[in-house]
Design an enzyme around this catalytic site. Structure first.
Site, short mmCIF file in Angstrom:
data_model
loop_
_atom_site.label_atom_id
_atom_site.label_comp_id
_atom_site.label_asym_id
_atom_site.label_seq_id
_atom_site.Cartn_x
_atom_site.Cartn_y
_atom_site.Cartn_z
N ASP A 17 16.88 12.23 13.63
CA ASP A 17 18.18 13.07 13.54
C ASP A 17 17.75 14.30 13.66
O ASP A 17 17.87 15.36 12.81
CB ASP A 17 18.97 13.22 12.05
CG ASP A 17 17.96 13.15 10.92
OD1 ASP A 17 16.62 12.95 11.16
OD2 ASP A 17 18.47 13.54 9.70
N HIS A 24 6.99 15.84 6.06
CA HIS A 24 7.86 14.72 5.84
C HIS A 24 7.74 13.70 7.14
O HIS A 24 7.12 12.74 7.14
CB HIS A 24 9.25 15.02 5.72
CG HIS A 24 9.41 15.94 4.60
ND1 HIS A 24 9.19 15.22 3.16
CD2 HIS A 24 10.08 16.93 4.26
CE1 HIS A 24 9.57 16.08 2.05
NE2 HIS A 24 10.04 17.33 2.81
#
Length: 323
Positions: free
Chosen positions: A10, A243
């Protein structure tokens, strides 16, 4: 031998860092980017994936995915973290290339079936596309090589959540999809906050990326300005946690991570919505919603310096190759 991956994403600032890492590392064959809502809406996510493909001459396919969760109400794009355009609001040229005509979940199904035991699915956003793929074609569970997820938080090192006290963002965006993916009959490895919060891109490190990695380093530095401002204002730190690139680091070298095995469930409603719970002890209980589920792997420790080293080495070689 290169690991073939479909990267479900995303984009997203840290997504861009992960995408370019996958493209740069010689041990990864980036087959496709499949897009999903999350850090940005689905149109922006897909535009950003196409932008990266065109700007950096990537050969991967791009397939547009879903725009909303399976059941829960959408929580909205993470504009406070990634900006209105997902890439820290830097100026972006509109891409002139198009996505694959198939929806992302169908692209995943078709590609896994065409290359049995060769494709690793790496998901660094909400898990809706993967949940739809495994639900509509359960047979791909036996055909996929591995499923690697950046998501979840299991309490190791006191890391429990980042969008609620007990939920990580990707899982919280679609907890029902996450529960489907974690309990499906395929091999899952979860790279969650337990390890991503143990690895840190300092401002000096990102400056080094800019100075040593050519155009791609300059791009990552540019988009990170907005991201680092968020981290500074929210957490008073000079840098950001690693991340999404950590999931790619696992694909490149699993030995960088310590794993724990056991079935995983996700809380799908209430104040703990998005909480991920792994049963890692062989205890017996009269009532046990974990007992019949497939054991999956959760990363609980990481060689953080080695992750930083492989990232910088990969991006420096890639940047030098471009110049």
């Amino acid at each position: 031998m290169k690991t073939k991956i479909i990267l479900d994403t995303d984009p997203g600032i840290d997504d861009a860092m992960a995408i370019l890492f996958a493209e740069a590392n010689p041990n990864v064959d980036l087959v496709a980017l499949t897009t999903v809502f999350g850090n940005a809406d689905i149109e922006t996510s897909t535009r950003n994936a196409l932008y990266l493909k065109q700007r950096f001459g990537m050969n991967c396919d791009v397939a547009k995915g879903v725009s909303k969760p399976l059941l829960r109400d959408p929580v909205g794009a993470s504009t406070a973290v990634h900006g209105e355009n997902g890439f820290g609001d830097i100026a972006l040229d509109a891409p002139t290339i198009a996505a694959d005509p198939r929806p992302a979940h169908q692209y995943i199904i078709d590609t896994v079936k065409a290359a049995p035991k060769e494709i690793t699915l790496v998901a660094v956003g909400p898990l809706t596309n993967l949940a739809m793929a495994i639900t509509q074609a359960p047979e791909i569970g036996d055909l996929v090589k591995e499923v690697v997820i950046m998501g979840g938080a299991f309490g190791t090192h006191d890391h429990t959540g980042n969008v609620t006290p007990f939920a990580e963002a990707n899982v919280h965006d679609d907890p029902h999809a996450a529960d489907i993916v974690f309990t499906a009959d395929w091999p899952v490895t979860v790279i969650g906050l337990d390890v991503t919060h143990e690895t840190f891109f300092s401002t000096d490190y990102i400056d080094t990326l800019r100075d040593t990695c050519g155009e791609v380093g300059e791009f990552m530095w540019d988009i990170s300005r907005f991201y680092l401002d968020f981290y500074k204002s929210r957490m008073d730190v000079d840098g950001c946690f690693v991340h999404d690139p950590s999931a790619i680091a696992y694909v490149i070298d699993p030995s960088l991570f310590t794993l724990r095995k056991g079935p995983i469930r996700v809380v799908c409603d209430g104040p703990a919505e998005g909480l991920t719970i792994q049963k890692h002890k062989p205890t017996k209980h009269k009532t046990d919603e974990w007992a019949e589920k497939r054991p999956q792997q959760v990363a609980i420790a990481v060689n953080d310096q080695a992750v930083l080293d492989v990232y910088l080495d990969s991006m420096t070689q890639y940047g030098n190759r471009e110049s």
